[in-house]
Design a protein around this motif. Structure first.
Motif, PDB file in Angstrom:
ATOM      1  N   LEU A 211      42.512  50.018  20.483  1.00  0.00           N
ATOM      2  CA  LEU A 211      43.501  51.092  20.500  1.00  0.00           C
ATOM      3  C   LEU A 211      43.180  51.990  21.685  1.00  0.00           C
ATOM      4  CD1 LEU A 211      45.809  52.503  18.849  1.00  0.00           C
ATOM      5  CD2 LEU A 211      44.011  53.826  17.740  1.00  0.00           C
TER       6      LEU A 211
ATOM      7  N   GLU B  85      45.838  43.344  19.502  1.00  0.00           N
ATOM      8  CA  GLU B  85      44.984  42.500  18.669  1.00  0.00           C
ATOM      9  C   GLU B  85      44.986  41.086  19.218  1.00  0.00           C
ATOM     10  OE1 GLU B  85      45.930  44.478  14.327  1.00  0.00           O
ATOM     11  OE2 GLU B  85      47.296  42.926  15.073  1.00  0.00           O
TER      12      GLU B  85
ATOM     13  N   GLY C  24      40.492  58.112  16.994  1.00  0.00           N
ATOM     14  CA  GLY C  24      41.110  56.794  17.045  1.00  0.00           C
ATOM     15  C   GLY C  24      41.554  56.331  15.671  1.00  0.00           C
TER      16      GLY C  24
ATOM     17  N   GLY D 158      50.636  43.280  18.831  1.00  0.00           N
ATOM     18  CA  GLY D 158      50.353  44.711  18.859  1.00  0.00           C
ATOM     19  C   GLY D 158      51.579  45.564  18.734  1.00  0.00           C
TER      20      GLY D 158
ATOM     21  N   HIS E 136      39.620  53.326  20.029  1.00  0.00           N
ATOM     22  CA  HIS E 136      39.040  52.595  18.895  1.00  0.00           C
ATOM     23  C   HIS E 136      38.935  51.125  19.271  1.00  0.00           C
ATOM     24  CE1 HIS E 136      38.115  52.116  14.626  1.00  0.00           C
ATOM     25  NE2 HIS E 136      38.925  51.080  14.598  1.00  0.00           N
ATOM     26  N   TYR E 137      37.852  50.479  18.850  1.00  0.00           N
ATOM     27  CA  TYR E 137      37.657  49.051  19.085  1.00  0.00           C
ATOM     28  C   TYR E 137      36.881  48.514  17.903  1.00  0.00           C
ATOM     29  CZ  TYR E 137      36.508  44.744  21.648  1.00  0.00           C
ATOM     30  OH  TYR E 137      36.392  43.441  22.058  1.00  0.00           O
TER      31      TYR E 137
ATOM     32  N   GLU F 199      49.932  52.586  11.543  1.00  0.00           N
ATOM     33  CA  GLU F 199      50.127  51.837  10.302  1.00  0.00           C
ATOM     34  C   GLU F 199      51.253  52.438   9.469  1.00  0.00           C
ATOM     35  OE1 GLU F 199      46.170  51.895   8.719  1.00  0.00           O
ATOM     36  OE2 GLU F 199      45.684  49.977   9.670  1.00  0.00           O
TER      37      GLU F 199
ATOM     38  N   LEU G 105      45.294  55.209  14.582  1.00  0.00           N
ATOM     39  CA  LEU G 105      45.554  53.922  13.951  1.00  0.00           C
ATOM     40  C   LEU G 105      46.298  54.118  12.628  1.00  0.00           C
ATOM     41  CD1 LEU G 105      45.196  50.881  14.179  1.00  0.00           C
ATOM     42  CD2 LEU G 105      42.970  51.132  13.060  1.00  0.00           C
TER      43      LEU G 105
ATOM     44  N   ARG H  52      40.583  44.359  17.448  1.00  0.00           N
ATOM     45  CA  ARG H  52      41.692  45.306  17.631  1.00  0.00           C
ATOM     46  C   ARG H  52      41.207  46.400  18.560  1.00  0.00           C
ATOM     47  NH1 ARG H  52      42.315  46.810  12.716  1.00  0.00           N
ATOM     48  NH2 ARG H  52      43.752  45.122  12.298  1.00  0.00           N
TER      49      ARG H  52
ATOM     50  N   GLN I  64      48.752  52.529  22.190  1.00  0.00           N
ATOM     51  CA  GLN I  64      48.946  51.109  21.974  1.00  0.00           C
ATOM     52  C   GLN I  64      47.777  50.493  21.243  1.00  0.00           C
ATOM     53  OE1 GLN I  64      49.381  48.620  25.520  1.00  0.00           O
ATOM     54  NE2 GLN I  64      50.687  47.243  24.362  1.00  0.00           N
ATOM     55  N   ALA I  65      48.101  49.644  20.263  1.00  0.00           N
ATOM     56  CA  ALA I  65      47.121  48.813  19.583  1.00  0.00           C
ATOM     57  C   ALA I  65      47.382  47.385  20.024  1.00  0.00           C
ATOM     58  CB  ALA I  65      47.255  48.937  18.071  1.00  0.00           C
TER      59      ALA I  65
END
Length: 140
Positions: free
Chosen positions: A6, A51, A120, A37, A77-78, A128, A124, A4, A48-49
């Motif tokens: 972000l 996956e 991040g 995503g 974030h990764y 969610e 996220l 994932r 944007q996320a």
């Protein structure tokens, strides 16, 4: 292996037609690549996320970095993941103009989308919550 990613970026063209074109391209391209995503857009900022498989996600992020429609792209974030959180969407969209500002205030200092000002993990968590509260539109 699933990952994932972000990121945040600023839109060069903030017209509704330009944003719709980005979403349409994502929804057309992503299924064939195994990408899912969510895209959150507000005040000229994308959050944007994405996956999918590591290579596919890395390739897509590389394309985003080269895309003239985005500026100031920043990886937030990764992570390697065991399952997708946004698997029901080839690219879901959050309409921030219809969002209760208290949701944004829960995660930031101001009631505006500014992923550059938070971690991040906080961004996220916001995505969610938006997913859990059905604030996401465009499941296709």
């Amino acid at each position: 292996m699933l990952v994932r990613l972000l990121y945040a970026s600023r839109a060069v063209d903030t017209s509704p037609a330009a944003i719709d074109a980005i979403l349409a391209e994502s929804r057309q391209h992503n299924p064939g690549c195994g990408i899912t995503g969510i895209l959150c857009y507000g005040a000229g900022i994308f959050l944007q996320a994405i996956e999918g498989g590591r290579s596919a996600v890395n390739d897509l992020y590389g394309q985003i970095l080269r895309d003239a429609r985005h500026q100031d792209a920043e990886l937030l974030h990764y992570e390697e993941i065991s399952e997708r959180r946004f698997g029901g969407w080839t690219m879901g969209q959050v309409n921030l103009s219809r969002l209760n500002t208290s949701v944004l205030l829960k995660y930031s200092e101001k009631p505006t989308l500014d992923p550059y000002a938070v971690s991040g993990k906080v961004s996220l968590a916001l995505l969610e919550e938006l997913m859990a509260t059905a604030a996401i539109i465009g499941r296709a």
